[in-house]
Structures are given as structure tokens and as C-alpha cells.
Scaffold this active site. Structure first.
Site, mmCIF file in Angstrom:
data_model
loop_
_atom_site.group_PDB
_atom_site.id
_atom_site.type_symbol
_atom_site.label_atom_id
_atom_site.label_comp_id
_atom_site.label_asym_id
_atom_site.label_seq_id
_atom_site.Cartn_x
_atom_site.Cartn_y
_atom_site.Cartn_z
ATOM 1 N N LYS A 1 21.079 6.374 67.366
ATOM 2 C CA LYS A 1 21.853 7.298 66.519
ATOM 3 C C LYS A 1 22.042 8.599 67.274
ATOM 4 C CE LYS A 1 23.657 7.262 62.350
ATOM 5 N NZ LYS A 1 24.174 6.111 61.601
HETATM 6 P P1 NAD Z 1 31.898 10.392 55.083
HETATM 7 O O1 NAD Z 1 31.728 11.641 55.857
HETATM 8 O O2 NAD Z 1 33.152 9.601 55.201
HETATM 9 O O3 NAD Z 1 31.674 10.657 53.512
HETATM 10 C C1 NAD Z 1 30.549 11.309 53.003
HETATM 11 C C2 NAD Z 1 30.844 11.614 51.545
HETATM 12 O O4 NAD Z 1 29.678 12.177 50.951
HETATM 13 C C3 NAD Z 1 31.978 12.623 51.341
HETATM 14 O O5 NAD Z 1 32.713 12.286 50.189
HETATM 15 C C4 NAD Z 1 31.220 13.929 51.105
HETATM 16 O O6 NAD Z 1 31.965 14.871 50.355
HETATM 17 C C5 NAD Z 1 30.044 13.391 50.325
HETATM 18 N N1 NAD Z 1 28.921 14.319 50.344
HETATM 19 C C6 NAD Z 1 28.475 15.065 51.385
HETATM 20 N N2 NAD Z 1 27.456 15.834 50.990
HETATM 21 C C7 NAD Z 1 27.273 15.536 49.683
HETATM 22 C C8 NAD Z 1 26.394 16.019 48.712
HETATM 23 N N3 NAD Z 1 25.512 16.964 49.034
HETATM 24 N N4 NAD Z 1 26.484 15.468 47.480
HETATM 25 C C9 NAD Z 1 27.381 14.512 47.181
HETATM 26 N N5 NAD Z 1 28.267 14.040 48.040
HETATM 27 C C10 NAD Z 1 28.191 14.557 49.273
HETATM 28 O O7 NAD Z 1 30.609 9.497 55.457
HETATM 29 P P2 NAD Z 1 30.455 7.934 55.307
HETATM 30 O O8 NAD Z 1 30.848 7.310 56.612
HETATM 31 O O9 NAD Z 1 31.058 7.462 54.043
HETATM 32 O O10 NAD Z 1 28.858 7.821 55.237
HETATM 33 C C11 NAD Z 1 28.156 7.988 54.012
HETATM 34 C C12 NAD Z 1 26.772 7.406 54.187
HETATM 35 O O11 NAD Z 1 26.892 6.022 54.544
HETATM 36 C C13 NAD Z 1 25.913 8.035 55.269
HETATM 37 O O12 NAD Z 1 24.560 7.951 54.874
HETATM 38 C C14 NAD Z 1 26.137 7.112 56.469
HETATM 39 O O13 NAD Z 1 25.066 7.170 57.386
HETATM 40 C C15 NAD Z 1 26.195 5.782 55.750
HETATM 41 N N6 NAD Z 1 26.860 4.702 56.480
HETATM 42 C C16 NAD Z 1 28.155 4.811 56.891
HETATM 43 C C17 NAD Z 1 28.757 3.734 57.533
HETATM 44 C C18 NAD Z 1 30.203 3.766 57.942
HETATM 45 O O14 NAD Z 1 30.708 2.716 58.445
HETATM 46 N N7 NAD Z 1 30.932 4.839 57.742
HETATM 47 C C19 NAD Z 1 28.028 2.563 57.796
HETATM 48 C C20 NAD Z 1 26.715 2.487 57.350
HETATM 49 C C21 NAD Z 1 26.152 3.551 56.680
#
Ligand code: NAD
Length: 419
Positions: A110
Site C-alpha cells: 500500500k
Molecule cells: P473514494 O475516494 O472514491 O470515495 C470515498 C468516499 O467516502 C467519498 O464519497 C467521500 O466523500 C467519503 N468520505 C470520506 N471521508 C468521509 C467521512 N469522514 N465520512 C463519510 N464519508 C466519507 O474512495 P473509494 O475508492 O470508494 O474507497 C472507499 C474505501 O474502499 C476505502 O477504505 C478504500 O480503501 C476501500 N477500497 C477501495 C477499492 C477501490 O477499488 N476503489 C477497493 C477495495 C477497497
């Protein structure tokens, strides 16, 4: 804006506690335990960047390779003000377990840069990303360590990494990074892959729990890549999405939110739900709504021993990494709340990242239908394997997922030996 990451929680502690529980049940020896709980490599670099106002700012860039035992290490890069070394270490280890759970030939890594991407221009983000790539040129590599997007990074960030790495090495190297735009060798289906995996595992769990999607309600925390696509695909399965949220707070509609409309709204509204037409609730209230399915898809440590007792959902699907702190596990278990753990539920993304890497190396590109079919199969098989392990060892799905993963990585490590 809701600040919801309590100071005293550390995702690395959660990872270690769950690892230790499963390692104990498996009876792995002390040597293997010590090797698997510590990251193999931690790289910290200073990244000088000229900002748009002409001033220089030095950012700190981190890359943690937790394990490369199963193959090249794989894991996203996070741009956020909350990035800490311990967080990146936890996320790197989760990538190792996640790849092992779904059976793809990667280790875990990561990366993170402490910055506020929403308040940086495209030019500043590009300079920061190229500087990070140059500093990590001997860490990254298609056979060494392969980054991907995570919170605060996107396809454009991956395009800059691919371009910078290719220029430095003097070759075109699309396979150095996944989550790229399609024209640069991205895979069809990658953008939707994590949400799709959330949907597939939710359906599998609901079938086991005899929950009919047509009669179930759902709340989704976070409306970025994972949250919005999960909400959309779950709604298509018949679940009524009554609440969604993002960094601006929560939005509730008793009769159900039109998710497609909300996605359109965010696209036109500078990336947030601010002003979306629904009843306003807080992110904390969303978590404790009386719903059947809860999908925390924002960030770590949202459900802790402070609010776990108030959770009413029957099934929690961890779209985010580490949204439930380990100090909440016992409370949720006692209240018979079923959990599909992160290392299974959100593994659809890394599965399709693997397909992207395979396509880059073959120079031959698959249809979206083929990508989805193969990804669905991977996710269904992984769910069934973890479910069987949970029955065999009489443990939660979370502990079962760790057991499946640690068993694979530990036996590979043993075969490779120690140096
Ligand atoms: P992203 O940046 O696209 O979206 C994050 C979302 O969370 C946004 O809507 C943001 O406004 C919201 N957010 C941020 N802080 C917040 C808070 N304090 N309270 C409520 N909402 C909040 O990110 P993502 O890619 O959707 O990732 C989200 C999670 O999923 C992370 O933990 C990431 O590690 C995990 N993840 C992502 C992927 C991927 O393919 N994108 C894969 C596996 C896991």
C-alpha cells in the site's frame, strides 16, 4: 463535515489482533507468525513539489510492501490528510490477505501521501504523483510492486504513474499500475469491480441468511467509487437503498433513494452530495439506522465499541477497508450481526486489477462480459471457501477469511524458506 476517525484507534492494531486470532486457531509456528505480522519493506521518501503559487512544499510519500511471497506485491495509493505509517502498514497487510482469499498470485502493498487532493490543482497533483513515482522507481515494477487507485486517487493518477515510470525506464510499461484509463490499457469492468464484488458477496450471504433482497433495506456510507457502485448494483438486485452519505454528511429517504439520480447529482456537483434532495442525517446516524444491510464504504474505524451496540443491521458488508475496529467485533458477534469482512467483500477490485495486469502482459483485451463473468466466479468461489471455513472452524466469516488467507501465505512462505 463529520470527523469520524477517533484518535485512539489504530487500524494496525485491528489488523494484528485479527491476524493473531486466526493464526492461533491455525496453530502457525512463531517463526512464520513473526514473518507474516511484519511488513517486508517500508520506504519513506521526501517529495519536493512546486505549488501553483511558486512556493515549494515537501510532502512525505510512503510505500509499504507487506509481503511478496505469493507474487509481486499489489496495493493502492491513498492521498489523504489522515495518512499515517501505521494505517499504510495495516492496509498493506490487508492486501496480502485479500489477494490470498480470492486466490490471485500477488502479495500485498500500500502507498500513501499525506495531502489534501481536493484542495490541490491538477498541475500540483500531477507534479506530486510524478515525483512519488520517480522516488519509487526501484520499488514499483510489473514483476515487483504494482500500485492501483485508492481514496483520493483515480485513473488520471494511474495514467501519470504509468507515463512517468515508462519514461524513466525507457519502455512502455502499462502493467506497472492498474486502474488505468481504458485507452492506456485499463480493463473494462475495473471501475465497477469493487462494487460488483460487494454486490456478489452480499447476494451470497443473503441467500445463506434467507434474506429476500426484494424485502430488504440498505444504507451505504461513502459515495465514492465503492459506495456509489455498490449502492447502484444492490438497488438493481431489489434492495431499497434508504440512506447514502459522503464527507458532507448523510442523506435519507424512507421510500428509497434513486441511486442513479444521486450519482448524476454528484457528477454535476463537484463530486459531493451536498444539497442532494433528501432528509439530512449524520454519518453516525446512518450507521445505526434500522436497515437489513449496512455497507460502510468510506474509511476505517467507523464502527467501534462506542457505537457497535447501537447497530441494527442484520448484515454488514465491509466495502471499505477496516471500517469496523477490532474492539467492536465481540459486541457485533454477541448481537448476532453477520459481517462479510473487507478482505473478502471488497476483493473484486484487486481481482479485476489482476485481470487488467494479465491483459496488459498479453497485449490482448477482454470484453466486459468476460471480465465480469470471471470476476463473479472468483468472488463466489471465495465466498464459498470462506463460508465453509467458518463452518469447519466454527468461527465468524472474518476469522474464517483470515484463516483461509494465512494458511495459503504461511504454507507458501514455508516452501520458499527463510533468508
Ligand atoms: P473514494 O475516494 O472514491 O470515495 C470515498 C468516499 O467516502 C467519498 O464519497 C467521500 O466523500 C467519503 N468520505 C470520506 N471521508 C468521509 C467521512 N469522514 N465520512 C463519510 N464519508 C466519507 O474512495 P473509494 O475508492 O470508494 O474507497 C472507499 C474505501 O474502499 C476505502 O477504505 C478504500 O480503501 C476501500 N477500497 C477501495 C477499492 C477501490 O477499488 N476503489 C477497493 C477495495 C477497497
Amino acid at each position: 463535515m463529520t470527523q469520524i476517525q477517533p484518535e485512539h484507534l489504530n487500524p494496525l492494531d485491528s489488523m494484528k489482533e485479527r491476524f493473531s486470532n486466526a493464526a492461533k486457531i491455525l496453530g502457525i509456528d512463531q517463526m512464520t507468525y513473526d514473518m507474516l505480522i511484519n511488513p517486508q519493506k517500508v520506504v519513506i521518501v521526501s517529495l519536493p513539489v512546486i505549488l501553483d503559487d511558486g512556493k515549494l512544499k515537501v510532502f512525505e510519500g510512503i510505500r509499504v510492501v507487506h509481503s511478496a511471497s505469493m507474487g509481486p506485491s499489489k496495493g493502492g495509493i491513498r492521498y489523504s490528510m489522515n495518512v499515517t505509517l501505521d494505517e499504510v502498514k495495516a492496509l498493506a497487510a490487508w492486501m496480502t490477505w485479500k489477494c490470498a482469499v480470492v486466490g490471485i498470485p500477488y502479495g500485498g502493498a500500500k502507498g500513501g501521501i499525506k495531502c489534501d487532493p481536493r484542495n490541490m490543482s491538477d498541475g500540483e497533483l500531477e507534479r506530486l504523483t510524478r515525483s512519488y513515482t520517480a522516488a519509487m522507481q526501484d520499488v514499483f515494477g510489473p514483476d515487483r510492486d504494482i500500485p492501483a487507485p485508492d481514496m483520493g486517487t483515480n485513473q488520471q493518477t494511474m495514467a501519470w504513474i504509468m507515463d512517468e515510470y515508462s519514461k524513466i525506464k525507457g519502455i512502455s510499461s502499462p502493467a506497472v499500475v492498474t486502474g488505468k484509463p481504458l485507452v492506456l490499457g485499463g480493463s473494462l469492468g475495473r471501475v465497477e469491480a469493487t462494487g460488483r464484488g460487494v454486490m456478489v458477496t452480499t447476494r451470497s450471504a443473503m441467500a445463506k441468511l434467507k434474506m429476500d433482497p426484494q424485502n430488504c433495506t440498505c444504507a451505504v456510507q461513502g459515495f465514492g467509487n465503492v459506495g456509489s457502485i455498490s449502492a447502484k448494483l444492490l438497488a438493481m438486485q431489489g434492495l431499497k437503498i434508504v440512506a447514502i452519505s459522503d464527507v458532507t454528511g448523510g442523506y435519507y429517504k424512507k421510500d428509497g433513494i434513486n441511486v442513479e439520480e444521486a450519482i448524476e447529482y454528484v457528477l454535476k456537483n463537484n463530486g459531493t452530495l451536498e444539497g442532494f434532495n433528501a432528509d439530512r442525517i449524520t454519518n453516525e446516524e446512518l450507521l445505526t439506522l434500522s436497515v437489513d444491510v449496512l455497507v460502510p464504504a468510506a474509511m476505517e474505524d467507523q464502527i467501534t465499541d462506542d457505537n457497535a451496540h447501537a447497530i441494527k443491521a442484520k448484515l454488514i458488508v465491509e466495502g471499505a477497508n477496516g471500517p469496523i475496529a477490532s474492539n467492536a467485533d465481540k459486541i457485533l458477534h454477541k448481537n448476532n450481526i453477520n459481517i462479510i469482512p473487507d478482505i473478502l467483500a471488497n476483493a473484486g477490485g484487486v481481482s479485476v486489477s489482476y485481470f487488467e495486469w494479465v491483459q496488459n502482459r498479453l497485449g490482448y483485451y477482454w470484453t466486459e462480459e468476460r471480465v465480469n463473468r470471471r470476476a463473479d466466479r472468483v468472488m463466489k468461489q471465495a465466498f464459498d471457501t470462506v463460508y465453509l471455513a467458518s463452518q469447519k472452524y466454527d468461527v465468524s466469516m472474518r476469522t474464517a477469511a483470515y484463516i483461509v488467507a494465512i494458511d495459503k501465505v504461511a504454507s507458501t512462505q514455508k516452501l520458499r524458506g527463510v533468508f
